[in-house]
Design a protein around this motif. Structure first.
Motif, PDB file in Angstrom:
ATOM      1  N   LEU A   1      27.400 -61.559 -82.147  1.00 17.55           N
ATOM      2  CA  LEU A   1      27.346 -61.098 -83.452  1.00 17.55           C
ATOM      3  C   LEU A   1      26.387 -60.126 -83.964  1.00 17.55           C
ATOM      4  CD1 LEU A   1      28.756 -61.377 -86.281  1.00 17.55           C
ATOM      5  CD2 LEU A   1      27.378 -63.302 -86.826  1.00 17.55           C
TER       6      LEU A   1
ATOM      7  N   PHE B   1      26.511 -56.181 -85.167  1.00 18.40           N
ATOM      8  CA  PHE B   1      26.079 -55.677 -86.478  1.00 18.40           C
ATOM      9  C   PHE B   1      24.885 -54.835 -86.678  1.00 18.40           C
ATOM     10  CE2 PHE B   1      28.368 -59.630 -88.521  1.00 18.40           C
ATOM     11  CZ  PHE B   1      29.482 -59.022 -88.571  1.00 18.40           C
TER      12      PHE B   1
ATOM     13  N   GLY C   1      28.592 -69.773 -93.801  1.00 18.69           N
ATOM     14  CA  GLY C   1      28.302 -68.453 -93.558  1.00 18.69           C
ATOM     15  C   GLY C   1      27.056 -67.851 -93.460  1.00 18.69           C
TER      16      GLY C   1
ATOM     17  N   VAL D   1      32.597 -52.680 -90.563  1.00 22.48           N
ATOM     18  CA  VAL D   1      32.444 -54.134 -90.534  1.00 22.48           C
ATOM     19  C   VAL D   1      33.296 -54.615 -89.061  1.00 22.48           C
ATOM     20  CG1 VAL D   1      32.964 -56.151 -91.938  1.00 22.48           C
ATOM     21  CG2 VAL D   1      32.157 -54.004 -93.033  1.00 22.48           C
TER      22      VAL D   1
ATOM     23  N   TYR E   1      35.806 -63.718 -87.015  1.00 23.93           N
ATOM     24  CA  TYR E   1      35.112 -63.972 -88.133  1.00 23.93           C
ATOM     25  C   TYR E   1      36.033 -63.434 -89.544  1.00 23.93           C
ATOM     26  CZ  TYR E   1      31.439 -63.766 -85.044  1.00 23.93           C
ATOM     27  OH  TYR E   1      30.350 -63.909 -83.916  1.00 23.93           O
TER      28      TYR E   1
ATOM     29  N   TYR F   1      35.486 -62.803 -93.680  1.00 26.08           N
ATOM     30  CA  TYR F   1      34.364 -61.959 -94.400  1.00 26.08           C
ATOM     31  C   TYR F   1      34.827 -62.241 -95.861  1.00 26.08           C
ATOM     32  CZ  TYR F   1      34.306 -59.955 -89.967  1.00 26.08           C
ATOM     33  OH  TYR F   1      34.212 -59.504 -88.492  1.00 26.08           O
TER      34      TYR F   1
ATOM     35  N   VAL G   1      27.860 -59.002 -97.078  1.00 31.19           N
ATOM     36  CA  VAL G   1      29.093 -59.604 -96.891  1.00 31.19           C
ATOM     37  C   VAL G   1      28.768 -60.644 -96.285  1.00 31.19           C
ATOM     38  CG1 VAL G   1      31.295 -59.335 -95.503  1.00 31.19           C
ATOM     39  CG2 VAL G   1      30.453 -57.424 -96.607  1.00 31.19           C
TER      40      VAL G   1
ATOM     41  N   VAL H   1      29.697 -63.601 -93.736  1.00 31.36           N
ATOM     42  CA  VAL H   1      30.410 -63.536 -92.609  1.00 31.36           C
ATOM     43  C   VAL H   1      30.416 -65.005 -91.783  1.00 31.36           C
ATOM     44  CG1 VAL H   1      30.592 -62.678 -90.189  1.00 31.36           C
ATOM     45  CG2 VAL H   1      29.625 -61.313 -92.074  1.00 31.36           C
TER      46      VAL H   1
ATOM     47  N   LYS I   1      32.259 -67.825 -89.083  1.00 37.63           N
ATOM     48  CA  LYS I   1      33.145 -67.858 -87.854  1.00 37.63           C
ATOM     49  C   LYS I   1      34.625 -68.368 -88.150  1.00 37.63           C
ATOM     50  CE  LYS I   1      32.890 -67.815 -83.263  1.00 37.63           C
ATOM     51  NZ  LYS I   1      32.529 -67.006 -82.404  1.00 37.63           N
TER      52      LYS I   1
END
Length: 227
Positions: A2, A6, A39, A50, A59, A61, A111, A113, A115
């Protein structure tokens, strides 16, 4: 990973609390509680990706600050912007194992995020959370159906007015709309050309239906009720 994904998308992980912004987020309490607990807040720069089309939907969001969009790029280069997402909105709840659209930041965004598997596990043991997620999905489906009618049966003027009114409603500003997206984004969302969007904006202003207060702010007359 992750974090590496990102990072390549010009985003960086933030260790910030979500409870401070919860009061400004238009989302059901069970969902907010679960997202805040599970998150991580991630920052995205303007136009950063994204998630990608056909990327594993691992994920879910929620926009904390800023605006995001989901879109589909066709083989010939045309783009359909399916939706814009504002603070409090949840997106990325894909029905399949992969995303059918991509998502990008329209503005600089924060944002939350989560799982997907963790959220699903929490919902399996929390009826209120499961119900709230179902309602969120139902509202999203309603917006999709309304957008299908807009694209299939409404003229350019109706499309643009509907977009401005719905944006004002979602931002809880009934007559004043701050427009964070470009006119190209609006055109690709409404199935129009950017030239048509610009001409329609001008005609609506000349008719006194809207008033442009700068390049990113529009004052809109109230909706007319059917007799």
């Amino acid at each position: 990973m992750l974090q590496s994904k990102f990072s390549s998308a010009s985003a960086h992980l933030q260790s910030v609390g979500v409870s401070a912004v919860a009061s400004s987020i238009r989302v059901e309490d069970p969902i907010q509680a679960a997202l805040s607990k599970l998150g991580t807040v991630v920052s995205f720069e303007r136009n950063a990706e994204v998630f990608a089309d056909e990327e594993p939907a691992e994920y879910v969001y929620q926009v904390i600050r800023g605006t995001a969009r989901t879109s589909k790029l066709l083989e010939d280069g045309r783009r359909q912007v399916s939706a814009f997402h504002y603070p409090g909105d949840i997106f990325g709840l894909a029905p399949l194992e992969t995303h059918g659209f991509s998502a990008e930041a329209v503005t600089s965004c924060k944002v939350l995020v989560v799982k997907r598997s963790a959220l699903e596990a929490a919902a399996a043991h929390d009826a209120a959370l499961a119900s709230a997620l179902w309602m969120t999905t139902a509202h999203d489906l309603q917006r999709v159906n309304e957008h299908m009618v807009l694209l299939g049966r409404k003229c350019a003027t109706e499309r643009l007015l509907d977009f401005l009114h719905s944006t004002a409603d979602r931002m809880q500003t009934p007559s004043l709309v701050d427009i964070p997206m470009s006119r190209q984004d609006i055109a690709d969302h409404l199935g129009l050309t950017i030239e048509t969007v610009s001409r329609t904006m001008t005609r609506l202003q000349e008719a006194g239906v809207i008033a442009l207060e700068g390049s990113r702010r529009v004052r809109v007359a109230e909706r007319r009720c059917a007799a």
